[in-house]
Structure formats: structure tokens, C-alpha cells
Write a protein that holds these residues in place. Structure first.
Motif, mmCIF file in Angstrom:
data_model
loop_
_atom_site.group_PDB
_atom_site.id
_atom_site.type_symbol
_atom_site.label_atom_id
_atom_site.label_comp_id
_atom_site.label_asym_id
_atom_site.label_seq_id
_atom_site.Cartn_x
_atom_site.Cartn_y
_atom_site.Cartn_z
ATOM 1 N N ALA A 1 26.063 -13.814 17.680
ATOM 2 C CA ALA A 1 25.391 -15.079 17.335
ATOM 3 C C ALA A 1 25.720 -15.309 15.955
ATOM 4 N N GLY A 2 26.206 -14.466 15.175
ATOM 5 C CA GLY A 2 26.726 -14.682 13.752
ATOM 6 C C GLY A 2 27.030 -13.431 13.076
ATOM 7 N N ALA A 3 27.830 -13.684 12.076
ATOM 8 C CA ALA A 3 28.200 -12.397 11.174
ATOM 9 C C ALA A 3 27.039 -11.465 10.542
ATOM 10 N N PRO A 4 27.285 -10.328 10.653
ATOM 11 C CA PRO A 4 26.186 -9.575 10.193
ATOM 12 C C PRO A 4 25.543 -9.745 8.769
ATOM 13 N N GLY A 5 24.310 -10.123 8.640
ATOM 14 C CA GLY A 5 23.822 -10.430 7.577
ATOM 15 C C GLY A 5 23.668 -12.099 7.235
ATOM 16 N N SER A 6 24.381 -12.911 8.201
ATOM 17 C CA SER A 6 24.213 -14.224 8.081
ATOM 18 C C SER A 6 22.838 -14.931 8.425
ATOM 19 N N GLY A 7 22.191 -14.152 8.821
ATOM 20 C CA GLY A 7 20.593 -14.510 9.427
ATOM 21 C C GLY A 7 20.659 -15.186 10.878
ATOM 22 N N PHE A 8 21.572 -15.351 11.404
ATOM 23 C CA PHE A 8 21.679 -15.903 12.778
ATOM 24 C C PHE A 8 21.689 -14.571 13.728
ATOM 25 N N VAL B 1 25.504 -24.020 16.329
ATOM 26 C CA VAL B 1 25.733 -24.620 17.449
ATOM 27 C C VAL B 1 27.186 -24.153 18.072
ATOM 28 N N CYS B 2 27.528 -23.502 19.050
ATOM 29 C CA CYS B 2 28.792 -23.322 19.673
ATOM 30 C C CYS B 2 28.947 -23.859 21.123
ATOM 31 N N TYR B 3 30.052 -24.022 21.580
ATOM 32 C CA TYR B 3 30.470 -24.241 22.899
ATOM 33 C C TYR B 3 30.045 -22.966 23.683
ATOM 34 N N LEU B 4 29.384 -22.913 24.671
ATOM 35 C CA LEU B 4 29.070 -21.788 25.608
ATOM 36 C C LEU B 4 30.154 -20.735 25.657
ATOM 37 N N GLN B 5 29.863 -19.693 25.244
ATOM 38 C CA GLN B 5 30.784 -18.458 25.188
ATOM 39 C C GLN B 5 32.251 -18.854 24.317
ATOM 40 N N GLY B 6 32.077 -19.926 23.462
ATOM 41 C CA GLY B 6 33.269 -20.238 22.800
ATOM 42 C C GLY B 6 33.138 -19.750 21.477
ATOM 43 N N SER B 7 34.409 -19.877 20.448
ATOM 44 C CA SER B 7 34.382 -19.785 19.076
ATOM 45 C C SER B 7 34.033 -20.866 18.303
#
Length: 150
Positions: free
Chosen positions: A30-37, A110-116
Motif C-alpha cells: 500500500a505504500g513504502a514503510p513509514g509512508s503512512g499508507f 491511488v493506483c491502477y488495480l494491482q499496478g505500480s
């Protein structure tokens, strides 16, 4: 002989519980560690599917986290739509719209579903924000996932 060896290796690899063979949704964070996401992403799109959104994004092992108002309803309403180019009717911008019904500003990814390819949105309190997720030729429908920052 080579075909038998390869099929045996594939079966052995698929049956072992390693992170390398998890579904793509489990590998995307969901996000990089520590990013809050953090938390399991919410899923949206421009069309209704036959499978439930919870099935499409499984394996993260965390609960869904959402900002909520005083009555317990989610603050954000996130939707998507395709906008055709004026100069070329076969090109579409995939636009994500987020509306905040709470006084506090909320940041989402927001990302495309299962996208980068991802975009971040800072949605102001009692406001709305829209962003272009991507541009595709001849493809009106798309699915996306979003995670709120805490």
C-alpha cells in the motif's frame, strides 16, 4: 524429459508457501514503510464486476483503514471516469475523483488495480480533488485501488 522436469519444478514451486509465488495483490504494498499508507486497499472502477472487490485484493493481512465522520461513515467518496480527448476520440484519460465530507484534509494514494503507477491526492476538508491516473487508447473502463494515509 525436459518438459517433465519443468512441470515438476513448477508444481513444487507453486505448492511451497513462499512470498515469491503469492498473488500480485499480495506483492504490491500500500505504500513504502513509514509512508503512512497502510491497510488493505479499497477498490473502485468505472464498471461493475461479477467478483467482489474484497476478493480482488486479498493477502495483505491487514484491515481496511478509513477516515470516518461522527456517524461512522467513510469521509472519502472515491470514483473514476474516462474522459475522451477533444483531438482524438479514441484516447481516454482515466480520471479519479475524491470528495471529502469531513473537516480534516485527507491524503490518499491511488493506483491502477494491482499496478505500480500511482498518484497521490491531498483532498481538502469538505472539498474535492481529481487527478489523471493514466491515458489509454480505446479503453474506457478501468479499475483502481486506493489507500488513505494515517
Amino acid at each position: 524429459m525436459l518438459r517433465i522436469l519443468l512441470s515438476g519444478a513448477v508444481i513444487a514451486a507453486l505448492s511451497s508457501p513462499t512470498a515469491a509465488w503469492q498473488p500480485a495483490s499480495a506483492q504490491t504494498s500500500a505504500g513504502a514503510p513509514g509512508s503512512g499508507f497502510s491497510g488493505r486497499p479499497q477498490v473502485g472502477g468505472t464498471y461493475q464486476t461479477r467478483i467482489a472487490p474484497e476478493i480482488a485484493v486479498t493477502g495483505t493481512g491487514t484491515e481496511t483503514q478509513r477516515h470516518k465522520d461522527f456517524s461512522g461513515k467513510p469521509c472519502l467518496s472515491v470514483s473514476g471516469f474516462a474522459r475522451a480527448f477533444v483531438t482524438n476520440a479514441k484516447l481516454f484519460d482515466h480520471v479519479v475523483n475524491a470528495e471529502n465530507g469531513c473537516p480534516k484534509a485527507i491524503k490518499i494514494q491511488v493506483c491502477y488495480l494491482q499496478g505500480s503507477g500511482c498518484v497521490s491526492l491531498d483532498v481538502p476538508g469538505y472539498g474535492r480533488k481529481e487527478a489523471v491516473l493514466g491515458t489509454m487508447p480505446s479503453q474506457k473502463d478501468f479499475r483502481f485501488q486506493f489507500v488513505e494515509k494515517f
